[in-house]
Every structure is written in structure tokens, then in C-alpha cells.
Design a protein around this motif. Structure first.
Motif, mmCIF file in Angstrom:
data_model
loop_
_atom_site.group_PDB
_atom_site.id
_atom_site.type_symbol
_atom_site.label_atom_id
_atom_site.label_comp_id
_atom_site.label_asym_id
_atom_site.label_seq_id
_atom_site.Cartn_x
_atom_site.Cartn_y
_atom_site.Cartn_z
ATOM 1 N N LEU A 170 0.836 -1.159 -0.026
ATOM 2 C CA LEU A 170 0.032 0.135 0.039
ATOM 3 C C LEU A 170 0.755 1.159 -0.065
ATOM 4 O O LEU A 170 2.137 1.143 0.511
ATOM 5 C CB LEU A 170 -0.939 -0.047 1.307
ATOM 6 N N ASN A 171 0.164 2.221 -0.402
ATOM 7 C CA ASN A 171 0.768 3.453 -0.096
ATOM 8 C C ASN A 171 -0.235 4.587 0.744
ATOM 9 O O ASN A 171 -1.330 4.241 0.754
ATOM 10 C CB ASN A 171 0.640 4.592 -1.618
ATOM 11 N N LEU A 172 0.519 4.988 1.719
ATOM 12 C CA LEU A 172 -0.155 5.768 2.765
ATOM 13 C C LEU A 172 0.197 7.314 2.590
ATOM 14 O O LEU A 172 1.386 7.706 2.847
ATOM 15 C CB LEU A 172 0.242 5.438 4.219
ATOM 16 N N TYR A 173 -0.615 7.976 1.790
ATOM 17 C CA TYR A 173 -0.437 9.338 1.489
ATOM 18 C C TYR A 173 -0.598 10.217 2.855
ATOM 19 O O TYR A 173 -1.631 10.137 3.297
ATOM 20 C CB TYR A 173 -1.006 9.978 0.360
ATOM 21 N N THR A 174 0.623 10.889 3.321
ATOM 22 C CA THR A 174 0.528 11.749 4.663
ATOM 23 C C THR A 174 1.503 12.832 4.592
ATOM 24 O O THR A 174 1.941 13.216 3.475
ATOM 25 C CB THR A 174 1.254 10.485 5.542
ATOM 26 N N THR A 175 1.348 13.609 5.773
ATOM 27 C CA THR A 175 2.369 14.685 5.882
ATOM 28 C C THR A 175 2.684 14.748 7.372
ATOM 29 O O THR A 175 1.985 14.260 8.189
ATOM 30 C CB THR A 175 1.588 15.963 5.343
ATOM 31 N N SER A 176 3.393 15.410 7.531
ATOM 32 C CA SER A 176 4.090 15.575 9.148
ATOM 33 C C SER A 176 3.202 16.408 9.935
ATOM 34 O O SER A 176 2.462 17.222 9.435
ATOM 35 C CB SER A 176 5.561 16.226 9.164
ATOM 36 N N HIS A 177 3.152 16.099 11.145
ATOM 37 C CA HIS A 177 2.190 16.825 12.037
ATOM 38 C C HIS A 177 0.800 16.583 11.671
ATOM 39 O O HIS A 177 -0.149 17.632 11.765
ATOM 40 C CB HIS A 177 2.535 18.227 12.247
ATOM 41 N N THR B 277 -3.662 -1.891 -7.715
ATOM 42 C CA THR B 277 -4.984 -1.587 -8.374
ATOM 43 C C THR B 277 -5.306 -0.062 -8.466
ATOM 44 O O THR B 277 -6.010 0.353 -9.309
ATOM 45 C CB THR B 277 -6.077 -2.265 -7.825
ATOM 46 N N ASN B 278 -4.281 0.550 -7.699
ATOM 47 C CA ASN B 278 -4.863 2.219 -7.648
ATOM 48 C C ASN B 278 -6.054 2.365 -6.924
ATOM 49 O O ASN B 278 -6.486 3.668 -6.647
ATOM 50 C CB ASN B 278 -4.725 2.744 -8.808
ATOM 51 N N ILE B 279 -6.770 1.406 -6.413
ATOM 52 C CA ILE B 279 -7.920 1.904 -5.423
ATOM 53 C C ILE B 279 -7.525 2.484 -4.216
ATOM 54 O O ILE B 279 -6.684 1.960 -3.577
ATOM 55 C CB ILE B 279 -8.514 0.498 -5.322
ATOM 56 N N GLU B 280 -8.183 3.717 -3.853
ATOM 57 C CA GLU B 280 -7.959 4.271 -2.832
ATOM 58 C C GLU B 280 -8.975 4.337 -1.925
ATOM 59 O O GLU B 280 -10.240 4.537 -2.093
ATOM 60 C CB GLU B 280 -7.495 5.748 -3.207
ATOM 61 N N LEU B 281 -8.587 4.613 -0.594
ATOM 62 C CA LEU B 281 -9.481 4.793 0.691
ATOM 63 C C LEU B 281 -8.891 5.898 1.220
ATOM 64 O O LEU B 281 -8.044 6.366 1.595
ATOM 65 C CB LEU B 281 -9.430 3.675 1.764
ATOM 66 N N LYS B 282 -10.088 7.069 1.130
ATOM 67 C CA LYS B 282 -9.782 8.395 1.819
ATOM 68 C C LYS B 282 -10.460 8.518 3.195
ATOM 69 O O LYS B 282 -11.369 7.832 3.609
ATOM 70 C CB LYS B 282 -10.223 9.260 0.860
ATOM 71 N N TRP B 283 -9.615 9.310 3.667
ATOM 72 C CA TRP B 283 -10.172 9.604 5.452
ATOM 73 C C TRP B 283 -11.438 10.224 5.301
ATOM 74 O O TRP B 283 -11.632 10.985 4.456
ATOM 75 C CB TRP B 283 -9.325 10.627 6.065
ATOM 76 N N PRO B 284 -12.561 9.872 5.845
ATOM 77 C CA PRO B 284 -12.426 9.149 7.182
ATOM 78 C C PRO B 284 -12.504 7.542 7.076
ATOM 79 O O PRO B 284 -13.620 7.090 6.117
ATOM 80 C CB PRO B 284 -13.635 9.760 8.012
ATOM 81 N N PHE B 285 -11.936 6.591 7.905
ATOM 82 C CA PHE B 285 -12.013 5.262 7.752
ATOM 83 C C PHE B 285 -11.533 4.937 8.981
ATOM 84 O O PHE B 285 -10.910 5.191 9.739
ATOM 85 C CB PHE B 285 -11.112 4.751 6.456
ATOM 86 N N ASP B 286 -11.896 3.637 8.931
ATOM 87 C CA ASP B 286 -11.606 3.000 10.347
ATOM 88 C C ASP B 286 -11.065 1.466 10.017
ATOM 89 O O ASP B 286 -10.897 1.193 8.851
ATOM 90 C CB ASP B 286 -12.705 2.657 11.153
ATOM 91 N N THR C 86 -10.104 -6.933 -2.465
ATOM 92 C CA THR C 86 -9.090 -6.534 -3.659
ATOM 93 C C THR C 86 -8.164 -7.609 -3.860
ATOM 94 O O THR C 86 -7.616 -8.209 -2.656
ATOM 95 C CB THR C 86 -8.258 -5.187 -3.273
ATOM 96 N N LYS C 87 -8.127 -8.252 -5.019
ATOM 97 C CA LYS C 87 -7.307 -9.301 -5.483
ATOM 98 C C LYS C 87 -5.943 -8.701 -5.962
ATOM 99 O O LYS C 87 -5.877 -7.993 -6.822
ATOM 100 C CB LYS C 87 -7.807 -10.141 -6.357
ATOM 101 N N ALA C 88 -5.154 -9.083 -5.216
ATOM 102 C CA ALA C 88 -3.577 -8.471 -5.545
ATOM 103 C C ALA C 88 -3.006 -9.156 -6.747
ATOM 104 O O ALA C 88 -3.352 -10.306 -6.924
ATOM 105 C CB ALA C 88 -2.484 -8.584 -4.399
#
Length: 86
Positions: free
Chosen positions: A8-15, A64-73, A84-86
Motif C-alpha cells: 500500500l501507499n499511505l499518503y501523509t504529511t508531518s504533524h 490496483t490504484n484503489i484508494e480509501l480516503k479519510w475518514p476510515f476505520d 481486492t485481489k492482488a
């Protein structure tokens, strides 16, 4: 439990406390669901900042480039990787 490894990629930023929560979710399920991820700092790339700036944290299944945007649990992340089948 899934059998295929998901990267996975986790798109993030500091703080970003929401990003820390997202990483905590991933850490809590990584052994049971055989996942790994790359934390990608969006502030280092103007295109990523434009794309994800108001949406982070975002989890993306690389294959697959499928994304899950916040909010999620935790349940939503498990559903994402299980459906998702890898």
C-alpha cells in the motif's frame, strides 16, 4: 485472513494526527492481513499536494490504484484489502 501480500501507499504529511491514526490502523492489522506500506510525504511533491492535500490520509493499493480516503476505520481498511485481489 487474506493470502496475498498487499503493498500500500499511505499518503501523509508531518504533524497530521489523522495520518498517525491511519498508520496505527495499518500497524494493528499488518500481521493478520500480510500488508506493507510506503508512507509518502505529499508536501515534497506539488502534484501530490494538489491531489491529496485536503484528503489525507489516503491509503492506496498499489497493484490496483484503489484508494480509501479519510475518514476510515479498521473495518474499512480490512474491507478494502479483503475485497481486492492482488
Amino acid at each position: 485472513m487474506t493470502t496475498a501480500m498487499h503493498t500500500l501507499n499511505l499518503y501523509t504529511t508531518s504533524h497530521c494526527h489523522l495520518c498517525e491514526q491511519a498508520e496505527s490502523i495499518l500497524n494493528s492489522i499488518k500481521k493478520d492481513y500480510d500488508i506493507s506500506w510506503n508512507s509518502i510525504e505529499i508536501a515534497d511533491d506539488e502534484q501530490l499536494l494538489e491531489t491529496y492535500g485536503t484528503k489525507i490520509p489516503v491509503i492506496q493499493i498499489i497493484a490496483t490504484n484503489i484508494e480509501l480516503k479519510w475518514p476510515f476505520d479498521t473495518e474499512a481498511v480490512i474491507n478494502l484489502i479483503s475485497d481486492t485481489k492482488a
